[in-house]
Scaffold this motif. Structure first.
Motif, PDB file in Angstrom:
ATOM      1  N   GLY A   1       0.809  -1.204   0.000  1.00  0.00           N
ATOM      2  CA  GLY A   1       0.000   0.000   0.000  1.00  0.00           C
ATOM      3  C   GLY A   1       0.846   1.258   0.000  1.00  0.00           C
ATOM      4  O   GLY A   1       0.517   2.251  -0.653  1.00  0.00           O
ATOM      5  N   GLN A   2       1.953   1.234   0.735  1.00  0.00           N
ATOM      6  CA  GLN A   2       2.870   2.370   0.721  1.00  0.00           C
ATOM      7  C   GLN A   2       3.509   2.549  -0.641  1.00  0.00           C
ATOM      8  O   GLN A   2       3.697   3.678  -1.117  1.00  0.00           O
ATOM      9  N   LEU A   3       3.843   1.413  -1.285  1.00  0.00           N
ATOM     10  CA  LEU A   3       4.384   1.497  -2.645  1.00  0.00           C
ATOM     11  C   LEU A   3       3.334   2.082  -3.588  1.00  0.00           C
ATOM     12  O   LEU A   3       3.647   2.952  -4.411  1.00  0.00           O
ATOM     13  N   ALA A   4       2.086   1.619  -3.455  1.00  0.00           N
ATOM     14  CA  ALA A   4       1.014   2.165  -4.282  1.00  0.00           C
ATOM     15  C   ALA A   4       0.866   3.662  -4.057  1.00  0.00           C
ATOM     16  O   ALA A   4       0.639   4.424  -5.002  1.00  0.00           O
ATOM     17  N   ARG A   5       1.005   4.088  -2.818  1.00  0.00           N
ATOM     18  CA  ARG A   5       0.897   5.521  -2.508  1.00  0.00           C
ATOM     19  C   ARG A   5       1.962   6.318  -3.245  1.00  0.00           C
ATOM     20  O   ARG A   5       1.687   7.374  -3.822  1.00  0.00           O
ATOM     21  N   ARG A   6       3.205   5.808  -3.254  1.00  0.00           N
ATOM     22  CA  ARG A   6       4.284   6.525  -3.940  1.00  0.00           C
ATOM     23  C   ARG A   6       4.040   6.576  -5.448  1.00  0.00           C
ATOM     24  O   ARG A   6       4.280   7.601  -6.089  1.00  0.00           O
ATOM     25  N   VAL A   7       3.557   5.457  -6.002  1.00  0.00           N
ATOM     26  CA  VAL A   7       3.310   5.400  -7.446  1.00  0.00           C
ATOM     27  C   VAL A   7       2.160   6.327  -7.831  1.00  0.00           C
ATOM     28  O   VAL A   7       2.259   7.103  -8.795  1.00  0.00           O
ATOM     29  N   VAL A   8       1.075   6.280  -7.088  1.00  0.00           N
ATOM     30  CA  VAL A   8      -0.080   7.122  -7.395  1.00  0.00           C
ATOM     31  C   VAL A   8       0.258   8.594  -7.183  1.00  0.00           C
ATOM     32  O   VAL A   8      -0.192   9.461  -7.931  1.00  0.00           O
ATOM     33  N   TYR A   9       1.070   8.892  -6.184  1.00  0.00           N
ATOM     34  CA  TYR A   9       1.435  10.284  -5.934  1.00  0.00           C
ATOM     35  C   TYR A   9       2.298  10.842  -7.065  1.00  0.00           C
ATOM     36  O   TYR A   9       2.287  12.045  -7.332  1.00  0.00           O
ATOM     37  N   ALA A  10       3.051   9.949  -7.722  1.00  0.00           N
ATOM     38  CA  ALA A  10       3.887  10.401  -8.836  1.00  0.00           C
ATOM     39  C   ALA A  10       3.071  10.750 -10.073  1.00  0.00           C
ATOM     40  O   ALA A  10       3.575  11.405 -10.992  1.00  0.00           O
ATOM     41  N   TYR A  11       1.803  10.317 -10.119  1.00  0.00           N
ATOM     42  CA  TYR A  11       0.930  10.669 -11.236  1.00  0.00           C
ATOM     43  C   TYR A  11       0.711  12.178 -11.219  1.00  0.00           C
ATOM     44  O   TYR A  11       0.410  12.757 -10.168  1.00  0.00           O
ATOM     45  N   PRO A  12       0.871  12.887 -12.350  1.00  0.00           N
ATOM     46  CA  PRO A  12       0.903  14.354 -12.338  1.00  0.00           C
ATOM     47  C   PRO A  12      -0.289  15.032 -11.682  1.00  0.00           C
ATOM     48  O   PRO A  12      -0.155  16.094 -11.083  1.00  0.00           O
TER      49      PRO A  12
END
Length: 417
Positions: free
Chosen positions: A290-301
Motif C-alpha cells: 500500500g505504501q508502494l502504491a501511494r508513492r506510485v499514485v502520488y507520482a501521477y501528475p
C-alpha cells in the motif's frame, strides 16, 4: 459542413484547420477549441452546425501568451507544415487563430498579429483563413512574424501557404495542462479502466515474469489485461509500443520491491492472487504494498495538485468539501487543468458547463454525468486504496456531486510561525 466559399465562417475554417493539424492517425496528440465556439450561434447569429461543433470539441478557455487562441493543442506536425525540423523530442505546443466571413471582410492581419502574440508560450502559431481572403501582404507579414498560414478552400482542402519555424518556449500552467492531456498519462478519451492500484502494480511483475505477460496476469491478478496495461502506462510503470511493452524506471523499481519482499516475481504474484476481489482498503490489507502504491499514485501528475489544494482547503477550515465545491474552488486557481481533469470532453457537456469566457456554470456541476469517470471514479478509488483520500470514487451515473466528498485521510495542520 458548408462548402461554398462565402459560407466559410470562423467555426467552419477552424474545424477544417483542426482536421488538417490533428488528423485521427493514432499519434500522441490533444487539442481544445476556445469555449466561444461551443455556442449554437456565431457572432453574426448564423447557426453553427452541430457537425461543426462536434468536430471542434472538446472546448476549454486556455490562456497562451497574451490571450486565448481559438485552438491550442500538442502534436508532432508533418514536415510540410514546418519550415524546419522541430526542436528536441517533445511535440510542439500549437496555437491557431482562425478568421472567416461574417457578413463582411476577413480580418487576416489581426489574426496574424494575434497568432504572433501567442508565441510567448506556444512553439508554433498559425493563422487559418479562407484562401480568397489571404493576400500577398498577409503572407509577407506572416513570414516576418514567424506565423504559419493555412489557406482553407471552399471544398474543404487546407494548404500551408506559409510554414513557421518552431520556437523553444516553456509553457505556463494552462498550456502545460494541454501537454499533460497529450501525453501517455492524459485522461482525455481514455480511462483508468480498473479502480484498484494492485492491478497496475502487478503489471510490471507480469512483464518481468518468464511466462506470457497477459496469460500470467489473467490467471493470477485480473482478467482485464488491456485495462491493466493502459493503467500501468498512465502511472508510468510501463511504456507501451506497437510491438512490445517495456518497463520504465519506476516499473523496474516495483519489480525490485517485489523481489525484496517476496523473493521472486512468481511469489510476489502469488500474493496478488490472494488479494483478488478484496474490497478492503489496500493500504490496510497489504501495508507495505500500500505504501508502494501511494508513492506510485502520488507520482501521477494530477495527484500532487489535488492533494495540495485539498490541504489548502483544510487550512482554510473546509475539511470535507463536496465534489461540486472542490471543482469550483480548483477552477478559480487552475481553470484549464480543472476542466481537463474533471469535465467530460464531449461537446454537449462542456458547451453546457462553460461560458464563452471559460467560467463554470455552477448548476451543471450538480449533474454527475458531467464528470469524467477516470477522475471521479477510478483515480479517486486508487487514491482511497493508497490511503490518500477518505472516500472511494463513484461512477458518474451514480454520482451526486453535492454529496460526494473529497477529503484527505490525513491532513497536516498548518505550521505555526
Amino acid at each position: 459542413m458548408a462548402t461554398a466559399t462565402e459560407d466559410l465562417t470562423e467555426p467552419h475554417v477552424l474545424a477544417r484547420a483542426k482536421r488538417r493539424l490533428f488528423p485521427e492517425d493514432g499519434a500522441e496528440a490533444y487539442a481544445v477549441v476556445d469555449t466561444q465556439f461551443a455556442r449554437e450561434r456565431w457572432v453574426d447569429r448564423a447557426t453553427i452546425d452541430e457537425a461543426v461543433r462536434e468536430a471542434l470539441a472538446p472546448f476549454n478557455h486556455v490562456r497562451v501568451g497574451s490571450g486565448y487562441p481559438d485552438l491550442v493543442g500538442v502534436r508532432p506536425l508533418d514536415d510540410d507544415l514546418l519550415a524546419v525540423d522541430r526542436l528536441g523530442g517533445e511535440p510542439p505546443l500549437i496555437a491557431v487563430e482562425a478568421k472567416g466571413y461574417a457578413g463582411g471582410g476577413v480580418d487576416t492581419e489581426r489574426g496574424i498579429v494575434q497568432a504572433r502574440d501567442r508565441l510567448g508560450e506556444a512553439n508554433v502559431a498559425f493563422l487559418a483563413a479562407p484562401s480568397a481572403a489571404i493576400s500577398q501582404t498577409d503572407r509577407s507579414l506572416a513570414r516576418e512574424c514567424n506565423v504559419g498560414v493555412l489557406a482553407v478552400d471552399g471544398d474543404g482542402d487546407v494548404r500551408a501557404l506559409e510554414r513557421p519555424r518552431v520556437v523553444g518556449n516553456r509553457t505556463a500552467d494552462a498550456a502545460t495542462s494541454i501537454r499533460f492531456q497529450a501525453s501517455a498519462q492524459g485522461v482525455a478519451g481514455k480511462s483508468f479502466g480498473l479502480n484498484h492500484p494492485k492491478n497496475y502494480l502487478a503489471y510490471p511483475l507480469a512483464v518481468a515474469h518468464d511466462r506470457d505477460t497477459e496469460t500470467v496476469l489473467a490467471e493470477r491478478v485480473v482478467g482485464a489485461t488491456d485495462a491493466a496495461r493502459a493503467g500501468a502506462a498512465f502511472l508510468n510503470l510501463v511504456a507501451v509500443e506497437p510491438d512490445r511493452t517495456t518497463l520504465t524506471a519506476l516499473g523496474k523499481e516495483v519489480v525490485r520491491f517485489g523481489l525484496a519482499e517476496c523473493g521472486s516475481v512468481d511469489a510476489a504474484l502469488d500474493a496478488f492472487e490472494a488479494w483478488k476481489r478484496s474490497r478492503k482498503r489496500f493500504c490496510e490489507v497489504a501495508p507495505k504494498w500500500g505504501q508502494l502504491a501511494r508513492r506510485v499514485v502520488y507520482a501521477y501528475p494530477a495527484t500532487e495538485l489535488l492533494v495540495t489544494e485539498l490541504q489548502s482547503l483544510h487550512d482554510d477550515g473546509e475539511r470535507d468539501p463536496t465534489l461540486r465545491e472542490f471543482v469550483e474552488y480548483l477552477h478559480e486557481l487552475h481553470p484549464t487543468f480543472t476542466v481537463e481533469l474533471f469535465l467530460r470532453g464531449d461537446e454537449g457537456v462542456r458547451g453546457r458547463a462553460l461560458t464563452d469566457d471559460g467560467d463554470l456554470r455552477s448548476e451543471v456541476l450538480a449533474d454527475g454525468d458531467a464528470y469524467h469517470s477516470p477522475t471521479v471514479f477510478q483515480l479517486k478509488a486508487m487514491l482511497y486504496h493508497a490511503g490518500i483520500v477518505s472516500e472511494r470514487g463513484s461512477e458518474p451515473h451514480r454520482l451526486d456531486p453535492r454529496e460526494d466528498r473529497w477529503a484527505l485521510r490525513h491532513d497536516v495542520s498548518p505550521v505555526r510561525e
